[in-house]
Scaffold this motif. Structure first.
Motif, mmCIF file in Angstrom:
data_model
loop_
_atom_site.group_PDB
_atom_site.id
_atom_site.type_symbol
_atom_site.label_atom_id
_atom_site.label_comp_id
_atom_site.label_asym_id
_atom_site.label_seq_id
_atom_site.Cartn_x
_atom_site.Cartn_y
_atom_site.Cartn_z
ATOM 1 N N THR A 83 54.382 49.341 86.410
ATOM 2 C CA THR A 83 53.557 48.384 87.161
ATOM 3 C C THR A 83 52.449 49.148 87.867
ATOM 4 O O THR A 83 52.546 50.363 88.049
ATOM 5 C CB THR A 83 54.424 47.600 88.177
ATOM 6 O OG1 THR A 83 53.656 46.519 88.686
ATOM 7 C CG2 THR A 83 54.888 48.471 89.346
ATOM 8 N N LYS A 84 51.401 48.419 88.267
ATOM 9 C CA LYS A 84 50.298 49.087 88.961
ATOM 10 C C LYS A 84 50.669 49.295 90.432
ATOM 11 O O LYS A 84 51.400 48.489 91.000
ATOM 12 C CB LYS A 84 49.045 48.222 88.863
ATOM 13 C CG LYS A 84 48.508 48.151 87.440
ATOM 14 C CD LYS A 84 47.233 47.346 87.390
ATOM 15 C CE LYS A 84 46.681 47.359 85.985
ATOM 16 N NZ LYS A 84 46.572 46.033 85.391
ATOM 17 N N LEU A 85 50.125 50.366 91.012
ATOM 18 C CA LEU A 85 50.428 50.608 92.426
ATOM 19 C C LEU A 85 49.857 49.488 93.294
ATOM 20 O O LEU A 85 50.485 49.046 94.252
ATOM 21 C CB LEU A 85 49.858 51.961 92.861
ATOM 22 C CG LEU A 85 50.570 53.193 92.284
ATOM 23 C CD1 LEU A 85 49.850 54.459 92.700
ATOM 24 C CD2 LEU A 85 52.022 53.272 92.722
ATOM 25 N N PHE A 86 48.656 49.040 92.937
ATOM 26 C CA PHE A 86 48.013 47.923 93.645
ATOM 27 C C PHE A 86 47.426 46.952 92.634
ATOM 28 O O PHE A 86 47.179 47.309 91.482
ATOM 29 C CB PHE A 86 46.868 48.428 94.525
ATOM 30 C CG PHE A 86 47.332 48.941 95.840
ATOM 31 C CD1 PHE A 86 47.833 48.083 96.802
ATOM 32 C CD2 PHE A 86 47.293 50.285 96.115
ATOM 33 C CE1 PHE A 86 48.280 48.560 98.013
ATOM 34 C CE2 PHE A 86 47.725 50.772 97.325
ATOM 35 C CZ PHE A 86 48.227 49.909 98.273
ATOM 36 N N ASP A 87 47.142 45.755 93.108
ATOM 37 C CA ASP A 87 46.422 44.751 92.324
ATOM 38 C C ASP A 87 47.061 44.490 90.956
ATOM 39 O O ASP A 87 46.373 44.199 89.984
ATOM 40 C CB ASP A 87 44.940 45.170 92.147
ATOM 41 C CG ASP A 87 44.303 45.457 93.500
ATOM 42 O OD1 ASP A 87 44.600 44.707 94.449
ATOM 43 O OD2 ASP A 87 43.559 46.443 93.614
ATOM 44 N N GLY A 100 50.955 41.270 93.110
ATOM 45 C CA GLY A 100 50.529 42.192 94.165
ATOM 46 C C GLY A 100 50.650 43.661 93.797
ATOM 47 O O GLY A 100 50.017 44.498 94.398
ATOM 48 N N PHE A 138 52.975 47.372 92.998
ATOM 49 C CA PHE A 138 54.126 48.110 93.528
ATOM 50 C C PHE A 138 54.178 48.112 95.058
ATOM 51 O O PHE A 138 55.188 47.733 95.655
ATOM 52 C CB PHE A 138 54.096 49.546 92.988
ATOM 53 C CG PHE A 138 55.111 50.442 93.620
ATOM 54 C CD1 PHE A 138 56.456 50.295 93.327
ATOM 55 C CD2 PHE A 138 54.737 51.425 94.526
ATOM 56 C CE1 PHE A 138 57.406 51.121 93.918
ATOM 57 C CE2 PHE A 138 55.682 52.247 95.116
ATOM 58 C CZ PHE A 138 57.018 52.094 94.810
ATOM 59 N N TYR A 139 53.112 48.574 95.699
ATOM 60 C CA TYR A 139 53.171 48.740 97.162
ATOM 61 C C TYR A 139 53.409 47.427 97.917
ATOM 62 O O TYR A 139 54.270 47.377 98.800
ATOM 63 C CB TYR A 139 51.918 49.448 97.681
ATOM 64 C CG TYR A 139 52.004 50.946 97.529
ATOM 65 C CD1 TYR A 139 53.018 51.671 98.146
ATOM 66 C CD2 TYR A 139 51.089 51.640 96.750
ATOM 67 C CE1 TYR A 139 53.122 53.040 97.994
ATOM 68 C CE2 TYR A 139 51.176 53.010 96.598
ATOM 69 C CZ TYR A 139 52.188 53.717 97.227
ATOM 70 O OH TYR A 139 52.291 55.065 97.077
ATOM 71 N N PRO A 140 52.657 46.347 97.621
ATOM 72 C CA PRO A 140 52.939 45.111 98.361
ATOM 73 C C PRO A 140 54.379 44.639 98.198
ATOM 74 O O PRO A 140 55.019 44.246 99.176
ATOM 75 C CB PRO A 140 51.955 44.108 97.748
ATOM 76 C CG PRO A 140 50.837 44.950 97.262
ATOM 77 C CD PRO A 140 51.468 46.212 96.766
#
Lengths: 62, 411
Positions: B123-127, B131, B133-135
């Protein structure tokens, strides 16, 4: 001695309820900023990279 | 444990205001979308009111929780079909890291992240989807702090699946069979296994090989013997743990016996200050809580010791069924008592009538508003309501679309 102990109990109860209220406040505050700038600011400090298909890491595009 | 009509209404009103901000305000555009979000907001407000007014936590919580889970499946699968044409996860999607992060995979990401600074989930870290990974990671961290293991009964979008099937029969088919309490540690064994296995393989192995929830989400495209085997495993585990066993046993078998996130949440959730406790002076050891506990948490041993193990998901079932009202939520550091009218009882002894009435009213209100049960249940509904808001609204719009056009797909 007894009075001092009672004050400590009351203080502890008060602090725990303040903490409980803080947790309650945290929910709306977090979701208002979901995917927002503060998460990105925190994440910038974490040296985590996406693992590419080739097994090498890729720098995240922020 | 019932709240007065004034306190219940006030709490439901505060909930309505908060949900208007989080659910209604973001769905103002289209009439159907707005109507769907309004229906869900009002339903949740009703649930909040009924929990506080009747004191029946689990009865009303499970209504919300089951609808939420089935709406999640509906929107997740239809979204996948709209976006990709099927539920299958192809190599291209994985290469593009276009997979939404599943919270169940989080424990397996820790060791690779700490020791090799890499995210092994595609998955992408953001966006990314939902949302990135981070969100989702921060949302999960919030759930740990606010709900602890209560995530499994108030926030998790999968939990309502086996809970739903466990509610379909009136009685368990296997009442007389005694389960060995050691089975409760199976989820911890699964957790330890997948954490180290994922670190050694540097892949989210649980998602590839063991996850029963693949049955209702996305799975690797079946194009080889390995993916064929994986599909057989996840279909068997999914059918068994999410549908058949909950139906037969009237228990949440996936959440109670298998889910590694549940086990992880039991440990990390200890930082949450809320607990469920048994009042030793009131408990008669009738065993009703043990029989009714949906997650196999209460055993003969824990009942004898009058303590609730850390695996408790705080669903409130034991509190609802306890004939002597001996079980309640508690806050660490605050002396536990199921007698929630101590101050107002003292106030009732005040002599002047007018002062007494005011004192009783005020103390009772303060007691009701700031007790651990109110605070925890309010947090639980609010957390679940905010996460479920978008999903259920979308699901209701799709159901409306199905009725009017004959298809759940909008795009």
């Amino acid at each position: 001695m007894k009075t001092k102990k009672s004050i400590l109990v009351v203080l502890r109860v008060f602090l725990m309820f303040v903490y409980a209220l803080f947790l309650l406040w945290l929910i709306p505050t977090f979701f208002i900023n979901y995917n927002g700038d503060w998460i990105k600011k925190v994440a910038d400090r974490i040296p985590l990279h996406e693992l590419g298909n080739d097994g090498h890491t890729q720098q995240n595009e922020k | 444990m019932k709240k007065s009509i004034f306190t219940s209404s006030l709490l439901a009103f505060i909930m309505l205001i908060l949900l208007s901000t989080f659910i209604l305000a973001i769905n103002l555009g289209e009439t159907i979308q707005f109507t769907a979000s309004l229906l869900w907001t009002l339903f949740l407000t009703f649930i909040a009111f009924m929990i506080f007014r009747t004191g029946k936590v689990s009865t009303y919580r499970s209504m919300f929780f089951i609808i939420y889970a089935f709406c999640f499946i509906l929107i997740f699968v239809t979204n996948l079909i709209e976006e990709r044409g099927s539920m299958a996860l192809t190599a291209e999607i994985v290469a593009e890291r276009n997979v939404p992060l599943c919270p169940v995979a989080i424990p397996t990401l820790i060791l690779p992240a700490v020791f090799k600074q890499v995210l092994i989930f595609p998955t992408k870290l953001f966006d990314g989807p939902y949302g990135g990974f981070y969100p989702i990671l921060f949302m999960w961290l919030l759930s740990v702090v606010v709900l602890g293991r209560g995530w499994c009964s108030w926030g998790c979008f999968y939990g309502g699946i086996d809970e739903g099937f466990s509610k379909l029969r009136r009685t368990s088919l296997f009442k007389s069979i005694k389960m060995n309490p050691k089975w409760r540690y199976l989820s911890f064994a699964v957790l330890v296994t997948i954490v180290f296995w994922a670190f050694l393989e540097m892949e989210p192995v649980y998602c590839e090989w063991l996850c029963p929830l693949k049955l209702v989400t996305e799975y690797s495209e079946i194009n080889s013997l390995v993916t064929y085997l994986q599909a057989i495993i996840f279909i068997s585990l999914g059918m068994g743990l999410l549908i058949i066993l909950p139906l037969l046993l009237k228990k949440r078998t996936h959440c109670g016996l298998f889910c590694p996130l549940g086990a992880f949440q039991s440990i990390v959730g200890l930082i949450n200050p809320y607990r469920v406790k048994i009042d030793k002076t009131k408990c008669t050891e009738c065993g009703k809580c043990k029989r009714e506990c949906p997650l196999f948490v209460i055993t003969d041993e824990s009942m004898r010791e009058k303590s609730i193990p850390i695996t408790c998901s705080r669903c409130g079932k034991c509190m609802d069924v306890c004939p002597s009202h001996a079980i309640n939520y508690s806050l660490l550091g605050v002396p536990f008592s199921t007698d929630d009218r101590k101050l107002s009882k003292k106030a009732a002894l005040i002599k002047p009538v007018f002062t007494r009435r005011i004192a009783v009213g005020v103390t009772r209100f303060v007691e009701e508003l700031f007790d651990a049960r109110t605070m925890y249940v309010f947090s639980g509904i609010l957390f679940g309501a905010i996460i479920s808001g978008g999903m259920v609204t979308n699901a209701l719009v799709r159901i409306y679309h199905l009725i009017t056009t004959g298809s759940l797909l909008i795009k």
